[in-house]
Motif scaffolding. Structure first.
Motif, PDB file in Angstrom:
ATOM      1  N   GLU A 236       9.960  29.740 -39.601  1.00 14.17           N
ATOM      2  CA  GLU A 236       9.889  28.635 -40.558  1.00 14.17           C
ATOM      3  C   GLU A 236      11.244  28.394 -41.216  1.00 14.17           C
ATOM      4  N   GLN A 237      11.948  29.476 -41.528  1.00 11.98           N
ATOM      5  CA  GLN A 237      13.273  29.325 -42.127  1.00 11.98           C
ATOM      6  C   GLN A 237      14.254  28.653 -41.168  1.00 11.98           C
ATOM      7  N   GLY A 240      13.492  25.047 -40.905  1.00 11.61           N
ATOM      8  CA  GLY A 240      13.937  24.354 -42.106  1.00 11.61           C
ATOM      9  C   GLY A 240      15.417  24.047 -42.094  1.00 11.61           C
TER      10      GLY A 240
END
Length: 458
Positions: A236-237, A240
């Motif tokens: 997810e990081q 992002g």
């Protein structure tokens, strides 16, 4: 500085194949435990490796991103092992039944050397699959040379995009594909993305929005070493930050830099980095030592080689039983390699002195991964760390583990200077072709000389 003795006739000769983690640390242990014997020539230790240095591989992504000088992630073997005989050469064949190995030096004919004990610490090489175009267009991140090349290549791609208005050329140059979602692949894509983002601050045409990064992984998660929850958080990081993380996806083709993935995606890319697994060094197949079905040397819990006498192994080229998990083998990481090598050295000394051997058993202390400047993920001793705390732990751990006080201080100096000065984002790709300008000048001079001759003939 003390020097190794040549060895008295009949003195035991220990041959260490490989100067990486296991090879260097085993030699260090023997040097410490057998200091007097080595000085008197009562024991001889030879370390054979194509390089004159050991590479601290966890720092390669940071070296590629310009956070650490490449010279500071390598440890000179001769300086570190003054009581050992270090040979820059490649072992090409081993006959343990007769106790000899064929050594190919950097120059000159091959040589046969005899030994009494052998330590197989040849490590691993990238596992290259038969994917069209991969061998021609891909690069790994296993050596300091690859780290330097990758840095120069990526920055050169930014310069190409900055200097042209051709959209096809720009799009290809600004597309970066990283295959492999383990530690090497994730840290590489994260550090390089961080570096390119910094580099675009000084460009007029290229912005962070123009960059396209892909992380391709065949499994259904990345960073399995830190657990499913932390792996999901990491994905997810990365997403992002604009990195397209594609799981359950395979690289199908890379011919001409045109990337084709198993999910149907197809696009050109100027950079392809392959970190999808490793395999034992080819020298293990060129020996008469027992191998398992994955080509690894069969090891016992004592780090001896199964079924033979006077042979030892550990690290990436070995299948070492994990006594903390029934039926499992120790993963090929730096944590195990370092601890195995210390015990390996101690057990060799015990064998020389007729003492009983000790088994290798080590509980996993967790894993750490850097995801760029001030970003990381870690699970030390079961504790979950994310972001800045994980990044700090990552640097603290590896800062302590990098070999020799000299290298610790140099790495610390690099990190300290980075607090006050921005990182350099200059491509020095010309260092890989240092004679190009000289050859061009020579060609021009020849043309100038030959032109008048042609006029006279006419």
């Amino acid at each position: 500085m003390a020097r190794t003795a040549e060895g008295t006739p009949g003195a035991p000769h220990i041959l260490i194949v490989g100067g990486g983690y296991v090879g260097m640390y085993t030699a260090l242990r023997l040097q410490k435990k057998l200091k007097g014997e080595l000085k008197r020539g009562e024991v001889k230790v030879t370390v054979v490796d194509p390089n004159a240095y050991m590479t601290y591989q966890p720092f390669l992504p940071e070296a590629a991103a310009g956070n650490i000088s490449p010279r500071h992630v390598v440890v000179p073997l001769r300086r570190t092992l003054p009581l050992c005989n270090v040979r820059n050469a490649r072992v090409t064949e081993i006959n343990h039944d007769e106790r000899w190995a064929i050594v190919q030096p950097l120059a000159g004919p091959p040589e046969r050397i005899s030994y009494d004990y052998i330590v197989m610490a040849a490590g691993a090489v990238p596992r290259i699959l038969p994917i069209p175009g991969l061998a021609e267009n891909g690069i790994s991140l296993k050596t300091v040379g690859e780290a330097i090349h990758l840095r120069n290549h990526v920055l050169a791609q930014l310069e190409i995009a900055e200097s042209t208005d051709d959209e096809e050329i720009r799009r290809k140059a600004l597309t970066f594909v990283f295959v492999g979602g383990g530690f090497a692949g994730v840290e590489a894509v994260a550090e390089i993305e961080d570096m390119t983002r910094d580099a675009t601050k000084y460009m007029r045409k290229v912005t962070p929005r123009d960059l396209r990064f892909y992380l391709v992984e065949a499994a259904d998660r990345i960073l399995p070493e830190v657990g499913p929850d932390m792996g999901k958080w990491t994905a997810e990081q990365l997403r992002g930050r604009g990195i397209d993380v594609k799981m359950k996806t395979l690289l199908k083709s890379a011919v001409g830099g045109d990337i084709e993935l198993s999910d149907g995606s197809a696009f050109p890319a100027g950079t392809l980095v392959w970190n999808a697994g490793v395999k034992p060094s080819p020298v293990v197949k060129a020996s008469d030592l027992p191998l398992d079905d994955r080509g690894r040397i069969k090891a016992t819990e004592y780090l001896t080689i199964e079924g033979v006498v006077g042979a030892w192994t550990a690290g990436d080229n070995a299948a070492v039983p994990d006594l903390t998990q029934d039926g499992m083998f120790c993963p090929p990481n730096a944590q195990h390699a370092l601890r195995q090598s210390k015990l390996l050295g101690d057990n060799i000394v015990r064998a020389l002195r007729g003492k009983s051997l000790k088994p290798y058993a080590h509980n996993n202390l967790g894993a750490v991964a850097g995801l760029g400047l001030h970003k990381g993920v870690a699970n030390p001793m079961g504790f979950k760390l994310k972001g800045l705390p994980a990044w700090w732990f990552h640097r603290t751990y590896h800062g302590m583990m990098v070999p020799t006080f000299n290298r610790k201080m140099r790495v610390l100096a690099d990190w300290t200077l980075a607090l006050f000065f921005k990182r350099e984002t200059i491509s020095l790709g010309t260092i890989e072709q240092p004679r190009a300008d000289f050859e061009l000048a020579a060609t021009d001079d020849v043309k100038q000389i030959e032109a008048p001759k042609a006029d006279r003939v006419a």
